[in-house]
Design a protein around this motif. Structure first.
Motif, mmCIF file in Angstrom:
data_model
loop_
_atom_site.group_PDB
_atom_site.id
_atom_site.type_symbol
_atom_site.label_atom_id
_atom_site.label_comp_id
_atom_site.label_asym_id
_atom_site.label_seq_id
_atom_site.Cartn_x
_atom_site.Cartn_y
_atom_site.Cartn_z
ATOM 1 N N ALA A 12 0.866 -1.243 -0.036
ATOM 2 C CA ALA A 12 -0.031 0.124 0.202
ATOM 3 C C ALA A 12 1.015 1.185 0.036
ATOM 4 O O ALA A 12 0.442 2.284 -0.648
ATOM 5 C CB ALA A 12 -0.898 -0.098 1.341
ATOM 6 N N ARG A 13 1.976 1.285 0.619
ATOM 7 C CA ARG A 13 2.753 2.218 0.698
ATOM 8 C C ARG A 13 3.538 2.663 -0.474
ATOM 9 O O ARG A 13 3.713 3.747 -1.042
ATOM 10 C CB ARG A 13 4.043 1.950 1.902
ATOM 11 N N LYS A 14 3.835 1.370 -1.131
ATOM 12 C CA LYS A 14 4.490 1.551 -2.572
ATOM 13 C C LYS A 14 3.647 2.364 -3.381
ATOM 14 O O LYS A 14 4.049 3.225 -4.291
ATOM 15 C CB LYS A 14 4.876 0.040 -3.042
ATOM 16 N N TYR A 15 2.175 1.893 -3.312
ATOM 17 C CA TYR A 15 1.421 2.537 -4.474
ATOM 18 C C TYR A 15 0.960 3.989 -4.109
ATOM 19 O O TYR A 15 0.882 4.943 -5.045
ATOM 20 C CB TYR A 15 -0.030 1.711 -4.384
ATOM 21 N N ARG A 16 0.891 4.294 -2.703
ATOM 22 C CA ARG A 16 0.940 5.680 -2.321
ATOM 23 C C ARG A 16 1.860 6.385 -2.795
ATOM 24 O O ARG A 16 1.937 7.759 -3.290
ATOM 25 C CB ARG A 16 0.642 5.648 -0.948
ATOM 26 N N LEU A 17 3.347 6.098 -2.637
ATOM 27 C CA LEU A 17 4.439 6.804 -3.183
ATOM 28 C C LEU A 17 4.342 6.895 -4.642
ATOM 29 O O LEU A 17 4.892 7.957 -5.214
ATOM 30 C CB LEU A 17 5.607 5.963 -2.526
ATOM 31 N N ALA A 18 3.946 5.825 -5.267
ATOM 32 C CA ALA A 18 3.792 5.885 -6.930
ATOM 33 C C ALA A 18 2.912 7.123 -7.371
ATOM 34 O O ALA A 18 3.001 7.572 -8.062
ATOM 35 C CB ALA A 18 3.476 4.489 -7.453
ATOM 36 N N LEU A 19 1.690 7.081 -6.600
ATOM 37 C CA LEU A 19 0.815 8.153 -6.801
ATOM 38 C C LEU A 19 1.468 9.308 -6.642
ATOM 39 O O LEU A 19 1.197 10.265 -7.509
ATOM 40 C CB LEU A 19 -0.461 7.799 -6.098
ATOM 41 N N GLY A 20 2.015 9.701 -5.566
ATOM 42 C CA GLY A 20 2.557 10.890 -5.171
ATOM 43 C C GLY A 20 3.462 11.391 -6.282
ATOM 44 O O GLY A 20 3.496 12.497 -6.612
ATOM 45 N N SER A 21 4.344 10.654 -6.583
ATOM 46 C CA SER A 21 5.329 10.784 -7.867
ATOM 47 C C SER A 21 4.905 11.074 -8.912
ATOM 48 O O SER A 21 5.232 12.057 -9.681
ATOM 49 C CB SER A 21 6.548 9.528 -7.925
ATOM 50 N N LEU A 22 3.740 10.341 -9.325
ATOM 51 C CA LEU A 22 2.928 10.823 -10.662
ATOM 52 C C LEU A 22 2.433 11.899 -10.661
ATOM 53 O O LEU A 22 2.516 12.623 -11.700
ATOM 54 C CB LEU A 22 1.962 9.599 -10.870
ATOM 55 N N VAL A 123 -3.670 20.462 -16.563
ATOM 56 C CA VAL A 123 -3.775 21.078 -15.316
ATOM 57 C C VAL A 123 -5.143 20.484 -14.502
ATOM 58 O O VAL A 123 -5.249 20.202 -13.369
ATOM 59 C CB VAL A 123 -3.776 22.708 -15.477
ATOM 60 N N ALA A 124 -6.317 20.485 -15.446
ATOM 61 C CA ALA A 124 -7.533 20.162 -14.669
ATOM 62 C C ALA A 124 -7.449 18.578 -14.224
ATOM 63 O O ALA A 124 -7.891 18.470 -13.204
ATOM 64 C CB ALA A 124 -8.681 20.412 -15.858
ATOM 65 N N TRP A 125 -6.792 17.964 -15.254
ATOM 66 C CA TRP A 125 -6.578 16.303 -14.805
ATOM 67 C C TRP A 125 -5.850 16.441 -13.570
ATOM 68 O O TRP A 125 -6.008 15.637 -12.558
ATOM 69 C CB TRP A 125 -6.046 15.618 -15.973
ATOM 70 N N THR A 126 -4.624 17.181 -13.460
ATOM 71 C CA THR A 126 -3.838 16.974 -12.244
ATOM 72 C C THR A 126 -4.494 17.486 -10.951
ATOM 73 O O THR A 126 -4.375 16.905 -9.758
ATOM 74 C CB THR A 126 -2.645 17.652 -12.525
ATOM 75 N N GLY A 127 -5.294 18.480 -11.207
ATOM 76 C CA GLY A 127 -6.096 19.276 -9.936
ATOM 77 C C GLY A 127 -7.158 18.123 -9.550
ATOM 78 O O GLY A 127 -7.404 17.953 -8.367
ATOM 79 N N LEU A 128 -7.802 17.551 -10.398
ATOM 80 C CA LEU A 128 -8.774 16.624 -10.273
ATOM 81 C C LEU A 128 -8.252 15.378 -9.358
ATOM 82 O O LEU A 128 -8.921 14.984 -8.290
ATOM 83 C CB LEU A 128 -9.567 16.047 -11.422
ATOM 84 N N PHE A 129 -7.125 14.868 -9.787
ATOM 85 C CA PHE A 129 -6.754 13.654 -9.162
ATOM 86 C C PHE A 129 -6.146 14.241 -7.885
ATOM 87 O O PHE A 129 -6.012 13.391 -6.938
ATOM 88 C CB PHE A 129 -5.670 13.000 -9.829
ATOM 89 N N LEU A 130 -5.389 15.163 -7.601
ATOM 90 C CA LEU A 130 -5.060 15.657 -6.159
ATOM 91 C C LEU A 130 -6.312 15.727 -5.231
ATOM 92 O O LEU A 130 -6.316 15.125 -4.192
ATOM 93 C CB LEU A 130 -4.506 17.173 -6.604
ATOM 94 N N GLY A 131 -7.430 16.345 -5.979
ATOM 95 C CA GLY A 131 -8.751 16.390 -5.040
ATOM 96 C C GLY A 131 -9.095 15.013 -4.571
ATOM 97 O O GLY A 131 -9.534 14.512 -3.609
ATOM 98 N N ILE A 132 -9.240 14.060 -5.712
ATOM 99 C CA ILE A 132 -9.618 12.793 -5.328
ATOM 100 C C ILE A 132 -8.781 12.064 -4.514
ATOM 101 O O ILE A 132 -8.952 11.173 -3.470
ATOM 102 C CB ILE A 132 -9.685 11.728 -6.736
ATOM 103 N N ALA A 133 -7.406 11.960 -4.630
ATOM 104 C CA ALA A 133 -6.705 11.554 -3.653
ATOM 105 C C ALA A 133 -6.734 12.072 -2.384
ATOM 106 O O ALA A 133 -6.661 11.357 -1.390
ATOM 107 C CB ALA A 133 -5.192 11.647 -4.433
ATOM 108 N N SER A 134 -6.766 13.409 -2.285
ATOM 109 C CA SER A 134 -6.832 14.006 -0.854
ATOM 110 C C SER A 134 -7.985 13.351 -0.115
ATOM 111 O O SER A 134 -8.229 13.144 0.998
ATOM 112 C CB SER A 134 -6.710 15.511 -1.003
ATOM 113 N N LEU A 135 -9.363 13.261 -0.867
ATOM 114 C CA LEU A 135 -10.489 12.967 -0.435
ATOM 115 C C LEU A 135 -10.628 11.593 0.093
ATOM 116 O O LEU A 135 -10.954 11.277 1.100
ATOM 117 C CB LEU A 135 -11.765 13.148 -1.213
ATOM 118 N N TYR A 136 -9.929 10.701 -0.754
ATOM 119 C CA TYR A 136 -9.662 9.384 -0.231
ATOM 120 C C TYR A 136 -9.069 9.154 0.776
ATOM 121 O O TYR A 136 -9.260 8.293 1.561
ATOM 122 C CB TYR A 136 -8.950 8.501 -1.526
#
Length: 236
Positions: A12-22, A123-136
């Motif tokens: 789980a930590r590996k996937y979170r780090l990968a998401l943050g890096s992306l 930019v919209a895609w990046t902002g959207l996924f920042l929002g999705i990840a933070s809400l998750y």
């Protein structure tokens, strides 16, 4: 059993780090895309996008800090509410980027239209996924403390509040700093909207539609993540 739990934690930590890096990589590419028109034609028509994208990182960082495991339970309950309040105040900046496509009509730069479109989508895609990840992440914390039903209720309420925040930012030109520094005028605007619902019908329609848009995307991502987790569990 403990070994399996530890392996699950590491995965789980590996996937979170990968998401943050992306997301970091996507933000850096957004900076390059925003600078391209300046390098080619001397135009900085979309400089404001990067400011909003930077603000969209605030809820993600706040959610990540709240999500960090802590041995001391007292520390968790002291830090988590502060991080959650910061997250809630800045969370609308992430989906707000979806509304920036109206800038296409106002662009006066010499860059080709397709470059503007790619920049806005990126930019919209990046902002959207920042929002999705933070809400998750925040929903995971609430679920851990109060259960899945309360977790989903929190996610829905947070999305509604975020949609209201997007409306306040897009149409009334308020921002997250105003909410922290000068909340009374915002409260007066909100009181007027609630007191005169017929006169402010477009506000309600926008809020409902934007809430549904974000929730449909969020639930779809949530279901895909759950399906992947179930698939990995079956294959062990």
């Amino acid at each position: 059993m403990r070994q399996n739990a530890f392996i699950t934690y590491l995965q789980a930590r590996k996937y979170r780090l990968a998401l943050g890096s992306l997301l970091v990589a996507a933000s850096l590419i957004a900076v390059v895309l925003e600078r391209l028109p300046a390098w080619l034609h001397g135009s900085r028509a979309y400089a404001g996008l990067l400011v909003t994208l930077g603000l969209a990182w605030v809820p993600f960082v706040a959610a990540a800090l709240a999500y960090l495991p802590r041995k001391n339970r007292l520390t968790f309950f002291l830090i988590m509410p502060v991080c959650t309040l910061v997250w809630l105040a800045f969370f609308p900046n992430a989906p707000y980027l979806l509304t920036d496509f109206n800038q296409l009509a106002m662009s006066a730069g010499g860059a080709p239209l397709w470059l503007d479109v790619i920049l806005l989508i990126w930019v919209a895609w990046t902002g959207l996924f920042l929002g999705i990840a933070s809400l998750y992440l925040i929903q995971e914390i609430v679920t851990r403390v109060a259960g899945p039903l309360i977790g989903w209720a929190f996610a829905i309420v947070a999305t509604v509040l975020s949609s209201i925040g997007v409306y306040l930012g897009r149409f009334l030109r308020w921002n997250s700093w105003d909410l922290l520094q000068n909340p009374l005028p915002i409260a007066r605007d909100m009181y007027g909207i609630v007191r005169h619902p017929i006169d402010n019908l477009p506000t309600y329609v926008f809020t409902i539609l934007f809430t549904l848009l974000f929730l449909f995307i969020y639930v779809a991502v949530h279901l895909m993540a759950a399906a992947l987790q179930e698939s990995r569990a079956r294959n062990r």
